[in-house]
Design a protein around this motif. Structure first.
Motif, PDB file in Angstrom:
ATOM      1  N   MET A   1     -10.093 -12.391  40.348  1.00 43.99           N
ATOM      2  CA  MET A   1     -11.072 -11.286  40.421  1.00 43.99           C
ATOM      3  C   MET A   1     -12.184 -11.488  41.437  1.00 43.99           C
TER       4      MET A   1
ATOM      5  N   THR B   1     -19.590 -13.416  38.205  1.00 38.90           N
ATOM      6  CA  THR B   1     -20.571 -14.087  37.345  1.00 38.90           C
ATOM      7  C   THR B   1     -19.857 -14.603  36.099  1.00 38.90           C
ATOM      8  N   PRO B   2     -20.463 -15.569  35.412  1.00 37.89           N
ATOM      9  CA  PRO B   2     -19.761 -16.160  34.261  1.00 37.89           C
ATOM     10  C   PRO B   2     -19.701 -15.213  33.055  1.00 37.89           C
ATOM     11  N   LEU B   3     -18.756 -15.486  32.172  1.00 36.71           N
ATOM     12  CA  LEU B   3     -18.606 -14.716  30.936  1.00 36.71           C
ATOM     13  C   LEU B   3     -19.735 -15.064  29.964  1.00 36.71           C
ATOM     14  N   MET B   4     -20.310 -14.063  29.342  1.00 39.07           N
ATOM     15  CA  MET B   4     -21.361 -14.264  28.336  1.00 39.07           C
ATOM     16  C   MET B   4     -21.187 -13.270  27.200  1.00 39.07           C
ATOM     17  N   ASP B   5     -21.798 -13.560  26.062  1.00 39.46           N
ATOM     18  CA  ASP B   5     -21.861 -12.508  25.047  1.00 39.46           C
ATOM     19  C   ASP B   5     -22.691 -11.379  25.652  1.00 39.46           C
ATOM     20  N   SER B   6     -22.369 -10.133  25.280  1.00 39.24           N
ATOM     21  CA  SER B   6     -22.937  -8.994  26.004  1.00 39.24           C
ATOM     22  C   SER B   6     -24.452  -8.913  25.875  1.00 39.24           C
TER      23      SER B   6
ATOM     24  N   TRP C   1     -25.736 -11.278  28.328  1.00 39.42           N
ATOM     25  CA  TRP C   1     -25.368 -10.750  29.637  1.00 39.42           C
ATOM     26  C   TRP C   1     -26.343  -9.663  30.060  1.00 39.42           C
TER      27      TRP C   1
ATOM     28  N   LEU D   1     -18.312  -1.693  39.864  1.00 39.20           N
ATOM     29  CA  LEU D   1     -18.171  -0.989  38.590  1.00 39.20           C
ATOM     30  C   LEU D   1     -19.323   0.002  38.435  1.00 39.20           C
TER      31      LEU D   1
ATOM     32  N   MET E   1     -10.605  -5.062  21.422  1.00 39.69           N
ATOM     33  CA  MET E   1     -10.666  -3.906  22.307  1.00 39.69           C
ATOM     34  C   MET E   1     -11.052  -4.403  23.692  1.00 39.69           C
TER      35      MET E   1
ATOM     36  N   THR F   1     -15.982  -5.916  27.727  1.00 38.63           N
ATOM     37  CA  THR F   1     -16.385  -4.699  28.446  1.00 38.63           C
ATOM     38  C   THR F   1     -15.609  -4.571  29.771  1.00 38.63           C
ATOM     39  N   ALA F   2     -15.663  -3.392  30.347  1.00 42.85           N
ATOM     40  CA  ALA F   2     -14.868  -3.058  31.533  1.00 42.85           C
ATOM     41  C   ALA F   2     -15.115  -4.042  32.683  1.00 42.85           C
TER      42      ALA F   2
ATOM     43  N   THR G   1     -14.752  -7.056  33.101  1.00 42.30           N
ATOM     44  CA  THR G   1     -15.179  -8.430  32.799  1.00 42.30           C
ATOM     45  C   THR G   1     -14.017  -9.388  33.056  1.00 42.30           C
ATOM     46  N   LEU G   2     -14.329 -10.595  33.537  1.00 37.72           N
ATOM     47  CA  LEU G   2     -13.314 -11.649  33.653  1.00 37.72           C
ATOM     48  C   LEU G   2     -13.541 -12.686  32.562  1.00 37.72           C
ATOM     49  N   VAL G   3     -12.541 -12.862  31.720  1.00 32.96           N
ATOM     50  CA  VAL G   3     -12.614 -13.845  30.630  1.00 32.96           C
ATOM     51  C   VAL G   3     -11.975 -15.131  31.127  1.00 32.96           C
TER      52      VAL G   3
ATOM     53  N   ILE H   1     -12.359 -17.534  23.438  1.00 34.72           N
ATOM     54  CA  ILE H   1     -13.445 -16.918  22.663  1.00 34.72           C
ATOM     55  C   ILE H   1     -13.144 -17.148  21.198  1.00 34.72           C
TER      56      ILE H   1
ATOM     57  N   GLU I   1     -18.988  -8.961  21.327  1.00 32.98           N
ATOM     58  CA  GLU I   1     -18.755  -8.288  22.599  1.00 32.98           C
ATOM     59  C   GLU I   1     -19.115  -9.220  23.746  1.00 32.98           C
ATOM     60  N   TYR I   2     -18.280  -9.208  24.783  1.00 39.51           N
ATOM     61  CA  TYR I   2     -18.445 -10.139  25.901  1.00 39.51           C
ATOM     62  C   TYR I   2     -18.403  -9.398  27.230  1.00 39.51           C
ATOM     63  N   SER I   3     -19.142  -9.910  28.218  1.00 42.65           N
ATOM     64  CA  SER I   3     -19.251  -9.233  29.517  1.00 42.65           C
ATOM     65  C   SER I   3     -19.404 -10.217  30.657  1.00 42.65           C
ATOM     66  N   SER I   4     -19.104  -9.756  31.849  1.00 42.67           N
ATOM     67  CA  SER I   4     -19.528 -10.435  33.075  1.00 42.67           C
ATOM     68  C   SER I   4     -19.777  -9.355  34.121  1.00 42.67           C
TER      69      SER I   4
END
Lengths: 346, 346, 346
Positions: free
Chosen positions: A296, A313-318, A321, B298, C274, C294-295, C297-299, C303, C308-311
């Motif tokens: 990505m 950017t790194p993955l975080m809880d929203s 984030w 995005l 989701m 979330t849309a 996002t790179l995991v 987890i 909910e997780y985001s980047s």
């Protein structure tokens, strides 16, 4: 799942693949499996040291290992310099080969000006257009559409429902998975402002696509033909599923791309590159040999040094984030506040 | 690769396309090429000033240039206000037209309740379902599947292996590339919590897809039909390959999207927008006219001002990237440390 | 667009779906629509409180509402605990069912060793390979390719142009949209360094794909078969369009993914997750139950906590974005300048 009834002795495997056997040469192997799943008549392998602990419990009849792991297993082993490569070769013996017989299925539609080698196989409900040529040992699977002026080289396989639109040349032993579309029009547009309501004019795409020997092209991957020159994949390029290669891209030999990569027009990618999943590469760039791009990442400028490149950017809880991401909009202000110049990058 | 045998004089090109010729009107042009590749019987063009230096060395017989570049080339030139538009028009003369003859190929399967204009062409192994209509001059290429209640307008072309699932209406001169799927069910789900194990209920997708005149839809692009109303592309919308347009999206006229863009449900995009490759646009947004979105951005909120928009981080070598990216998690703490409020964005 | 001629009384709807009617049981309903679009013979619904204001103006003959909204509408209402679920069930009455009759279309090509239940429907120009089985009530639509050793369970539907390559087993009531490719080779390669020019060796993909009951798979989505074990979707998994599921992925029951998600090999995703549009999930990870991503996002790591997780970074006008993004390269230096340790994340 492996091919029914194939059985090979451990001794024969050692000889055939140039490996050292420590164990009973008469032991019969009838399939392959994971260390956790293989039974006494199956072969397994240890390539990733993190699975070394599974050697103690495996029930596999024969395990391909590196020299340094050979003593860690009480059972029979085949010693290889590269166990994963050795495993890949051995496993192919157990792969069911659907084996389409040569000839043209009566439901296929072949243009009178197409040339089909008698040793090629054209599957049910496939079409082959005018000026196209299918070479010996090639397979055009069910539902494929080969348009005009294409070549499918000797021993190549279009699994099923592949489209070669026009002026697509595949080398030898190329493997194309279902839903792939090679040779569609590149996306070339010019905005005509000569009228009150400016509108797009299509720029004719007069080039083709050339794919070298031993390439693999994944399911639903798209490779457009060039505008004036050809879009090119050199030999041994490996593309996973849902990759988009725009017009006039050039991909060097042995480069591999994971699923969902997008490469924009006229970019030139070197040899032995590895592009991570869903990475994007902008147009008109030069990427040198042996570049690794992580998943990505967006590549926005040419890369002239081999090595690994990233963005994101790194993955975080929203919740965390959101708190941090909003500060991205202040980054320049923050930097000024602590006295950094925008030119200081280290 | 250009069409065999077509030759046009420089004088005829000037007259036909309203350009000014400086040179020999009798010079015959038989194809097009890049400045670097074109020979004396081919036409080339200079649109991007960065290639101006190539004028000195080109062997092209005729070059389309802007007025201000006309003197930079010693050979014959056609002077155009927009050389790229002029080139696009001229090049179409040399494009091989596969030209399917009107009529229904005997291997096609056409429902008794479909209406095929005598001037339409239905290719080999295509199917047309009940209640669908194919207008004059339209081409349904090999392997296409047209479901129920679809319209393919006059002069439109489905190249090959296109699917129109149901209730899809294409205007005139629409071009759809292989593997595109228009009119599949939108992704509508309701979670039924009335049982111990909640499960998804499918929400029926009762709308259709309407595509205006002169649109182009790329290979393996998907456009779902609407839930209750239609998914709509106005006229002259240009979509590259592998784009996903969800149900009830509305795309304004003359908007162009590069490969791999994803637009979520019910979003409304204006006219003359340009969406960069692999960008994402969230659902239920309004994007005004003349918005440019850069690659892999995005879009998470509506955009009410024309202009260019971006998200993401710059490309770096992975070692530098890791060192900096980990700090993204501290961004809020850093900002607090230097005394910035989360509301201060500038 | 709804099915022609179907009319159901309000009283019958209440009884059939266990809802409370406030209004005239004899009122006839002949379709469904949005609050803004429905007329007096159509049913609409209010699920999202943000559309509550539309109740005043709707012309809908009948509206499905929550108890708390029932008094806000002067007309007839059906009261439901979950109006969206109730609407989904009612709307299905008005969905045109293309209804393919059982039997094998004469243009289909079915292998002598395939088993087609007499209650199954095989559409025009479909192919079914050796060892495959199509169960009662299943529909294989036009242009589908079913390869070897596949199972299409009872009541499942392959809409059109779907490919099941090999060893793909679908449960009951599975719905697969056009262009989807299930069971293509996973992307397994080993680099053979034994020669001067190292090259890729293909690792045979000997597993299959198993899809549970009530799954839905979107248009042009790809699900590769496993290398040694199977790729698995448990029951009621819902995948939108253009999703890529790599080999040996395991997706838990009731998980839903929006369009263009990519999941790399051997990752295990839990139940009731989701995954937002165009998100990426790296390989060999474990994602627990009830994770929302979330849309885009790179995991990149496993987890273990629901949530909910985001980047990514926020959307900005490109000028502001450039000014801030360049500072991302200084982030570590800035943090050091203000005395933060890279380990301090909060």
């Amino acid at each position: 799942m492996p091919r029914q009834g194939v059985q090979v002795s451990a001794g024969e495997l050692a000889e055939r693949f140039g490996l050292v056997l420590r164990g009973d040469p008469a032991r019969l192997i009838g399939g392959v499996g994971t260390l956790a799943g293989a039974g006494p008549d199956a072969l397994s392998f240890l390539a990733n040291p993190k699975y070394r602990g599974q050697l103690a419990a495996t029930r596999a009849g024969l395990v391909v290992v590196r020299e340094r792991d050979a003593d860690a297993y009480a059972g029979d082993v085949l010693v290889a310099r590269d166990p994963y490569v050795a495993y890949a070769r051995i496993a192919s013996l157990f792969e069911p080969a659907p084996g389409q017989a040569p000839g043209i299925h009566p439901s296929a539609v072949v243009h009178a000006q197409a040339r089909i080698d008698p040793g090629a196989s054209i599957g049910p409900l496939a079409t082959v257009g005018a000026g196209s040529r299918i070479d010996a040992g090639a397979t055009v699977g069910p539902g494929c559409v080969i348009g005009e002026d294409c070549v499918v080289g000797a021993g190549s396989t279009l699994v099923a429902r592949v489209t070669l639109v026009r002026r697509v040349t595949l080398g030898q032993r190329v493997l194309v998975h279902p839903g792939a579309v090679l040779g569609a029009d590149g996306f070339g547009l010019a905005l005509d402002r000569s009228q009150d309501e400016p509108h797009w004019i299509k720029v004719p795409q007069l080039g083709g696509v050339r794919v070298g020997d031993d390439c693999e092209i994944g399911a639903n991957t798209t490779i457009d033909r060039g505008a004036l020159e050809d879009t090119v994949l050199e030999h041994d390029v490996r593309l996973d599923n849902q990759i988009q290669i725009a017009h006039n891209v050039h991909v060097g030999a042995h480069t591999a791309m994971a699923g969902c990569v997008a490469v924009a027009g006229s970019t030139r990618i070197g040899r032995y590159c590895m592009i991570g999943g869903a990475a994007g590469i902008a147009g008109h760039l030069e990427i040198c040999d042996r570049v690794v791009v992580t998943a990505m990442t967006l590549v926005t400028h040419s890369i002239r040094e081999p090595g690994e490149y990233s963005s994101g950017t790194p993955l975080m809880d929203s919740r965390s984030w959101r708190r941090n991401a909003v500060r991205f909009k202040q980054l320049d202000a923050l930097a000024r506040r602590v006295g950094a110049s925008p030119k200081d990058t280290e």
